[in-house]
Design a protein around this motif. Structure first.
Motif, mmCIF file in Angstrom:
data_model
loop_
_atom_site.group_PDB
_atom_site.id
_atom_site.type_symbol
_atom_site.label_atom_id
_atom_site.label_comp_id
_atom_site.label_asym_id
_atom_site.label_seq_id
_atom_site.Cartn_x
_atom_site.Cartn_y
_atom_site.Cartn_z
ATOM 1 N N GLY A 21 0.831 -1.359 0.022
ATOM 2 C CA GLY A 21 0.036 0.187 0.132
ATOM 3 C C GLY A 21 0.832 1.122 -0.084
ATOM 4 O O GLY A 21 0.676 2.061 -0.858
ATOM 5 N N ALA A 22 1.932 1.093 0.762
ATOM 6 C CA ALA A 22 2.763 2.374 0.934
ATOM 7 C C ALA A 22 3.314 2.662 -0.668
ATOM 8 O O ALA A 22 3.587 3.869 -1.101
ATOM 9 N N ARG A 23 4.055 1.530 -1.108
ATOM 10 C CA ARG A 23 4.705 1.391 -2.384
ATOM 11 C C ARG A 23 3.791 2.166 -3.495
ATOM 12 O O ARG A 23 4.031 2.971 -4.288
ATOM 13 N N HIS A 24 2.577 1.578 -3.417
ATOM 14 C CA HIS A 24 1.489 2.413 -4.160
ATOM 15 C C HIS A 24 1.397 3.865 -4.222
ATOM 16 O O HIS A 24 1.267 4.528 -4.843
ATOM 17 N N ASN A 25 1.061 4.248 -2.907
ATOM 18 C CA ASN A 25 0.974 5.605 -2.670
ATOM 19 C C ASN A 25 2.093 6.336 -3.030
ATOM 20 O O ASN A 25 2.019 7.542 -3.449
ATOM 21 N N ILE A 26 3.264 5.843 -2.841
ATOM 22 C CA ILE A 26 4.488 6.530 -3.294
ATOM 23 C C ILE A 26 4.406 6.911 -4.694
ATOM 24 O O ILE A 26 4.841 7.891 -5.474
ATOM 25 N N SER A 35 1.587 6.962 -6.739
ATOM 26 C CA SER A 35 0.744 7.971 -6.714
ATOM 27 C C SER A 35 1.370 9.489 -6.620
ATOM 28 O O SER A 35 1.000 10.536 -7.360
ATOM 29 N N LEU A 36 2.111 9.614 -5.531
ATOM 30 C CA LEU A 36 2.748 11.091 -5.218
ATOM 31 C C LEU A 36 3.420 11.290 -6.312
ATOM 32 O O LEU A 36 3.600 12.360 -6.988
ATOM 33 N N GLU A 37 4.500 10.392 -6.626
ATOM 34 C CA GLU A 37 5.669 10.718 -7.982
ATOM 35 C C GLU A 37 4.890 11.049 -9.131
ATOM 36 O O GLU A 37 5.475 11.885 -9.910
ATOM 37 N N TYR A 38 3.715 10.383 -9.586
ATOM 38 C CA TYR A 38 3.261 10.476 -10.555
ATOM 39 C C TYR A 38 2.355 11.869 -10.808
ATOM 40 O O TYR A 38 2.409 12.588 -11.787
ATOM 41 N N GLY A 67 5.299 14.530 -10.916
ATOM 42 C CA GLY A 67 5.601 14.579 -12.410
ATOM 43 C C GLY A 67 6.390 13.456 -12.933
ATOM 44 O O GLY A 67 7.127 13.606 -13.870
ATOM 45 N N ASN A 68 7.240 12.630 -11.911
ATOM 46 C CA ASN A 68 8.055 12.006 -12.068
ATOM 47 C C ASN A 68 7.437 10.460 -12.679
ATOM 48 O O ASN A 68 7.338 9.600 -11.756
ATOM 49 N N HIS A 69 7.125 10.491 -13.827
ATOM 50 C CA HIS A 69 6.225 9.233 -14.348
ATOM 51 C C HIS A 69 7.136 8.216 -14.440
ATOM 52 O O HIS A 69 6.499 7.111 -14.010
ATOM 53 N N GLU A 70 8.223 8.149 -14.737
ATOM 54 C CA GLU A 70 9.264 6.893 -14.929
ATOM 55 C C GLU A 70 9.132 6.154 -13.459
ATOM 56 O O GLU A 70 9.166 5.001 -13.207
ATOM 57 N N ILE A 71 9.607 7.261 -12.261
ATOM 58 C CA ILE A 71 9.619 6.464 -11.149
ATOM 59 C C ILE A 71 8.678 6.069 -10.417
ATOM 60 O O ILE A 71 8.636 5.017 -9.927
ATOM 61 N N HIS A 120 7.742 2.115 -9.159
ATOM 62 C CA HIS A 120 7.015 1.792 -7.733
ATOM 63 C C HIS A 120 5.941 1.050 -8.020
ATOM 64 O O HIS A 120 5.494 0.072 -7.227
ATOM 65 N N TRP A 121 4.966 1.364 -9.099
ATOM 66 C CA TRP A 121 3.710 0.691 -9.298
ATOM 67 C C TRP A 121 4.172 -0.887 -9.723
ATOM 68 O O TRP A 121 3.373 -1.846 -9.522
ATOM 69 N N LYS A 122 5.098 -0.970 -10.566
ATOM 70 C CA LYS A 122 5.564 -2.417 -10.986
ATOM 71 C C LYS A 122 6.020 -3.054 -10.084
ATOM 72 O O LYS A 122 5.549 -4.480 -9.757
ATOM 73 N N ILE A 123 6.712 -2.534 -8.843
ATOM 74 C CA ILE A 123 7.186 -3.545 -7.686
ATOM 75 C C ILE A 123 5.968 -3.908 -7.055
ATOM 76 O O ILE A 123 5.872 -4.988 -6.571
#
Length: 223
Positions: free
Chosen positions: A157-162, A164-167, A171-175, A179-182
């Motif tokens: 859940g935390a990984r997903h939230n990070i 969302s924050l980056e995207y 605007g750090n779409h690749e990063i 995170h979403w892939k992990i």
């Protein structure tokens, strides 16, 4: 990853795939929990007389029928430094359930103790407190810090939230997609849905170049 106390199969990193038993402090996979419940139901149907009480699949302690009984179990486990118990007590204070008054500060105190004992889900809960200003002043940076700690400890859940924050915010779409892939590979449906939405947007959402159809097929099997 911890194992189910009954079948010894590694538990999923998704917390809703396991049941925490406050009586003995064990985590039981949903399959074992449901098998125990079905067995008791079957015995009750066959007996026709005195009904058997539902019990913990591991220690056979009767399942609490009232909130105060459950609360006493949590308090007993917290004295043994059980971070799951502190996290559950924090949620009980936050929501005002199991006979406890709603108290955001006590909820936060329980969650902090859970974090100090190594709990990943408590990190997510505290991050939400700072994100929404529940019991503390709103602080996006501290919220993000707790989310990152939770992710490092294994919280999907935390990984997903990070991600969302980056995207969305940074605007750090690749990063974000990393995170979403992990998280998706660990079984997070939310992260898989986010990746699928970007891929199916036909360029209307940035980041499709970092997602392949082959990867989505692989992630579907993981979830």
């Amino acid at each position: 990853t911890e194992d189910c106390a009954i079948c010894l199969v590694p538990l999923s990193r998704l917390k809703n795939d396991a049941m925490y038993e406050a009586c003995c402090g064990n985590e039981i996979c949903v399959a074992c929990y449901m098998e125990n419940e079905a067995s008791i139901n079957k015995q009750n149907e066959e007996n026709g007389g005195k009904k058997l009480a539902f019990t913990c699949p591991f220690c056979r302690e009767p399942v609490p029928t009232a909130g105060l009984e459950y609360l006493r179990q949590l308090q007993s486990r917290s004295l043994r430094n059980d971070h799951y118990a502190f996290t559950s007590m924090g949620a009980s204070y936050r929501d005002g359930v199991h006979g406890l008054p709603k108290d955001d500060l006590k909820a936060l105190d329980c969650l902090i103790q859970a974090v100090e004992l190594g709990c990943d889900q408590a990190c997510v809960a505290i991050g939400r407190c700072y994100e929404e200003g529940t019991g503390v002043a709103v602080d996006k940076e501290i919220a993000a810090l707790f989310e990152r700690i939770g992710a490092l400890r294994g919280s999907l859940g935390a990984r997903h939230n990070i991600g969302s924050l980056e995207y969305t915010n940074l605007g750090n779409h690749e990063i974000a997609i990393r995170h979403w892939k992990i998280a998706a590979e660990g079984g997070s449906q939310d992260s898989l849905d986010a990746l699928r939405e970007i891929y199916n947007a036909d360029g209307k959402m940035p980041g499709k170049e970092f997602i392949s159809k082959e990867y989505l097929d692989f992630a579907y099997r993981a979830c």
